[in-house]
Design a protein around this motif. Structure first.
Motif, PDB file in Angstrom:
ATOM      1  N   GLU A 117     -11.468  12.310   3.831  1.00 36.61           N
ATOM      2  CA  GLU A 117     -10.120  12.846   3.811  1.00 36.61           C
ATOM      3  C   GLU A 117      -9.847  13.592   2.506  1.00 36.61           C
ATOM      4  OE1 GLU A 117      -9.999   8.597   5.504  1.00 36.61           O
ATOM      5  OE2 GLU A 117     -10.896   9.679   3.835  1.00 36.61           O
ATOM      6  N   GLU A 118      -8.859  14.485   2.563  1.00 34.50           N
ATOM      7  CA  GLU A 118      -8.467  15.211   1.350  1.00 34.50           C
ATOM      8  C   GLU A 118      -7.812  14.269   0.356  1.00 34.50           C
ATOM      9  OE1 GLU A 118      -5.668  19.036   0.022  1.00 34.50           O
ATOM     10  OE2 GLU A 118      -6.129  18.642   2.140  1.00 34.50           O
ATOM     11  N   ASN A 119      -6.986  13.333   0.853  1.00 34.10           N
ATOM     12  CA  ASN A 119      -6.329  12.342   0.005  1.00 34.10           C
ATOM     13  C   ASN A 119      -6.827  10.952   0.363  1.00 34.10           C
ATOM     14  OD1 ASN A 119      -3.944  14.560   0.602  1.00 34.10           O
ATOM     15  ND2 ASN A 119      -4.057  13.923  -1.525  1.00 34.10           N
ATOM     16  N   SER A 120      -7.093  10.154  -0.647  1.00 33.85           N
ATOM     17  CA  SER A 120      -7.572   8.800  -0.411  1.00 33.85           C
ATOM     18  C   SER A 120      -7.041   7.894  -1.511  1.00 33.85           C
ATOM     19  CB  SER A 120      -9.106   8.765  -0.390  1.00 33.85           C
ATOM     20  OG  SER A 120      -9.631   9.335  -1.575  1.00 33.85           O
ATOM     21  N   ARG A 121      -7.202   6.577  -1.325  1.00 34.27           N
ATOM     22  CA  ARG A 121      -6.743   5.612  -2.317  1.00 34.27           C
ATOM     23  C   ARG A 121      -7.926   4.954  -3.007  1.00 34.27           C
ATOM     24  NH1 ARG A 121      -2.718   5.690   1.497  1.00 34.27           N
ATOM     25  NH2 ARG A 121      -0.580   5.606   0.686  1.00 34.27           N
ATOM     26  N   THR A 122      -7.666   4.428  -4.178  1.00 34.66           N
ATOM     27  CA  THR A 122      -8.714   3.785  -4.948  1.00 34.66           C
ATOM     28  C   THR A 122      -8.828   2.319  -4.532  1.00 34.66           C
ATOM     29  OG1 THR A 122      -7.040   3.517  -6.681  1.00 34.66           O
ATOM     30  CG2 THR A 122      -8.662   5.256  -6.965  1.00 34.66           C
ATOM     31  N   ASP A 180      -3.075  -3.675  -6.166  1.00 36.31           N
ATOM     32  CA  ASP A 180      -1.696  -3.930  -5.765  1.00 36.31           C
ATOM     33  C   ASP A 180      -0.763  -4.100  -6.962  1.00 36.31           C
ATOM     34  OD1 ASP A 180      -2.434  -3.782  -3.129  1.00 36.31           O
ATOM     35  OD2 ASP A 180      -2.613  -5.950  -2.846  1.00 36.31           O
ATOM     36  N   SER A 181      -1.265  -3.846  -8.165  1.00 36.63           N
ATOM     37  CA  SER A 181      -0.411  -3.929  -9.360  1.00 36.63           C
ATOM     38  C   SER A 181       0.737  -2.931  -9.229  1.00 36.63           C
ATOM     39  CB  SER A 181      -1.226  -3.636 -10.614  1.00 36.63           C
ATOM     40  OG  SER A 181      -2.263  -4.591 -10.785  1.00 36.63           O
ATOM     41  N   TYR A 182       1.959  -3.402  -9.442  1.00 36.68           N
ATOM     42  CA  TYR A 182       3.165  -2.588  -9.252  1.00 36.68           C
ATOM     43  C   TYR A 182       3.510  -1.922 -10.581  1.00 36.68           C
ATOM     44  CZ  TYR A 182       7.729  -1.573  -7.043  1.00 36.68           C
ATOM     45  OH  TYR A 182       8.833  -0.975  -6.478  1.00 36.68           O
ATOM     46  N   PHE A 191       8.430   3.243  -8.992  1.00 34.39           N
ATOM     47  CA  PHE A 191       7.357   2.246  -9.050  1.00 34.39           C
ATOM     48  C   PHE A 191       6.628   2.177  -7.700  1.00 34.39           C
ATOM     49  CE2 PHE A 191       9.548   0.941 -12.789  1.00 34.39           C
ATOM     50  CZ  PHE A 191       8.646   0.226 -13.566  1.00 34.39           C
ATOM     51  N   ASP A 192       5.324   1.868  -7.771  1.00 36.91           N
ATOM     52  CA  ASP A 192       4.530   1.683  -6.557  1.00 36.91           C
ATOM     53  C   ASP A 192       3.219   1.014  -6.952  1.00 36.91           C
ATOM     54  OD1 ASP A 192       3.603   1.762  -3.940  1.00 36.91           O
ATOM     55  OD2 ASP A 192       4.200   3.843  -3.628  1.00 36.91           O
ATOM     56  N   LYS A 193       2.399   0.680  -5.937  1.00 34.76           N
ATOM     57  CA  LYS A 193       1.079   0.137  -6.225  1.00 34.76           C
ATOM     58  C   LYS A 193       0.258   1.166  -6.986  1.00 34.76           C
ATOM     59  CE  LYS A 193       0.917  -2.770  -2.089  1.00 34.76           C
ATOM     60  NZ  LYS A 193       0.218  -3.066  -0.814  1.00 34.76           N
ATOM     61  N   VAL A 253       3.317  -6.718  -3.384  1.00 35.09           N
ATOM     62  CA  VAL A 253       2.794  -6.197  -4.650  1.00 35.09           C
ATOM     63  C   VAL A 253       2.685  -7.309  -5.680  1.00 35.09           C
ATOM     64  CG1 VAL A 253       3.875  -3.947  -4.195  1.00 35.09           C
ATOM     65  CG2 VAL A 253       5.067  -5.641  -5.635  1.00 35.09           C
ATOM     66  N   LEU A 254       1.980  -7.000  -6.772  1.00 31.29           N
ATOM     67  CA  LEU A 254       1.916  -7.865  -7.943  1.00 31.29           C
ATOM     68  C   LEU A 254       2.812  -7.248  -9.010  1.00 31.29           C
ATOM     69  CD1 LEU A 254      -1.971  -8.341  -8.049  1.00 31.29           C
ATOM     70  CD2 LEU A 254      -0.290  -9.888  -7.013  1.00 31.29           C
TER      71      LEU A 254
END
Length: 299
Positions: free
Chosen positions: A54-59, A82-84, A94-96, A273-274
């Protein structure tokens, strides 16, 4: 344009050293960033990316690797995905932390780490799922021995019996990605760090044997296409020469958030989240980077 190299910079150093045997240290001058690599503490951001093209992905994995040439210490800090945290420019503020990479790639993630933890990132190294499989099977064709419990076997559809098993690329990826038990992402981070240290140990064995050294150029050729980094060829050569002439003597690990440094929270836009106690985690991180004692603890 990024240069594609190996999974983690230490392994890169060993491989490229032997893959570039005709280059001598006196054939180039260390200037600017090359000089900093030799004399100063350097932070590498190592990312395992949840990508299937995909063009965008998560770590899936976020790890800060600090190398201190003055005392030959390598320090690994795993930041749980999941660190907030506060993400610059995010509509929810704020987000993960793994969403920072999805929204703005390595640059936004580097800025997010700087703003939340006060640490600059000097270089990045990124590997996706297929890259991980290819790198492990090329570097460690004999596999990595790990203890696999029945929960992991059932959840990840592994064809083996519970207990000690030798895992190769695809199954090892499933093992380090598993998080569906009572320890969730805490257990996954621990497995990732353990496997990484095993890979480093096995690479050390290979480069310290004559047969292993003769295979290094081919390993470089086979793995160089699977990983990306912003290190220049000159910087890679500098690191290679330095690590070979001054071997790393100690590797320490820690996890963010630290014990009692977070609470479990849920938000509509982010899910579970944490939520971090930033002061406690920043202090623990700074202590870990400045002192030799590992800061490893249970959730």
């Amino acid at each position: 344009m990024k240069k594609r190299i190996l999974f983690i910079f230490m392994i890169t150093c060993f491989l490229l050293l032997f893959g570039c045997q005709s280059i001598k240290k006196d054939q180039f001058q260390l200037e600017g960033k090359q000089d900093e690599l030799v004399h100063e503490s350097t932070n590498f951001l190592v990312l395992g990316v949840d990508s299937r093209g995909e063009e965008n992905s998560r770590t899936d994995t976020i790890m800060l690797v600090n190398y201190r040439p003055e005392d030959r210490v390598l320090k690994l800090i795993s930041i749980m995905r999941d660190s907030y945290v506060k993400i610059p420019g995010h509509k929810h503020l704020f987000d993960k932390i793994n969403n920072a990479y999805f929204l703005g790639g390595e640059e936004l993630l580097k800025e997010t780490i700087q703003n939340n933890f006060g640490l600059d990132v000097d270089h990045t190294i990124t590997v996706d799922f297929q890259g991980f499989i290819s790198v492990v099977d090329t570097l460690i064709p004999e596999g990595i021995q790990v203890d696999v419990d029945q929960t992991i076997i059932d959840d990840m559809n592994l064809e083996m019996m519970a207990g000690e098993n030798t895992l190769h690329g695809e199954d090892l990826l499933k093992y380090v990605r598993f998080r569906h038990d009572e320890r969730s992402d805490f257990g996954r981070v621990e497995r990732q760090q353990t496997v990484l240290l095993d890979v480093i140990d096995k690479m050390n064995e290979k480069v310290n044997s004559f047969v292993g050294m003769t295979k290094i150029p081919q390993l470089v050729h086979d793995t160089i296409k699977n990983v990306e980094t912003d290190l220049s060829p000159q910087e890679i050569i500098t690191l290679s020469s330095m690590v070979f002439s001054q071997p790393i003597e100690q590797i320490d690990t820690m996890r963010i958030p630290v014990k009692d440094g977070f609470t479990n929270q849920t938000y509509d836009h982010a899910g579970a989240v944490l939520e971090l106690n930033f002061l406690k985690n920043q202090e623990a991180m700074q202590k870990f980077l400045s002192e030799p004692t590992p800061v490893n603890d249970e959730p």
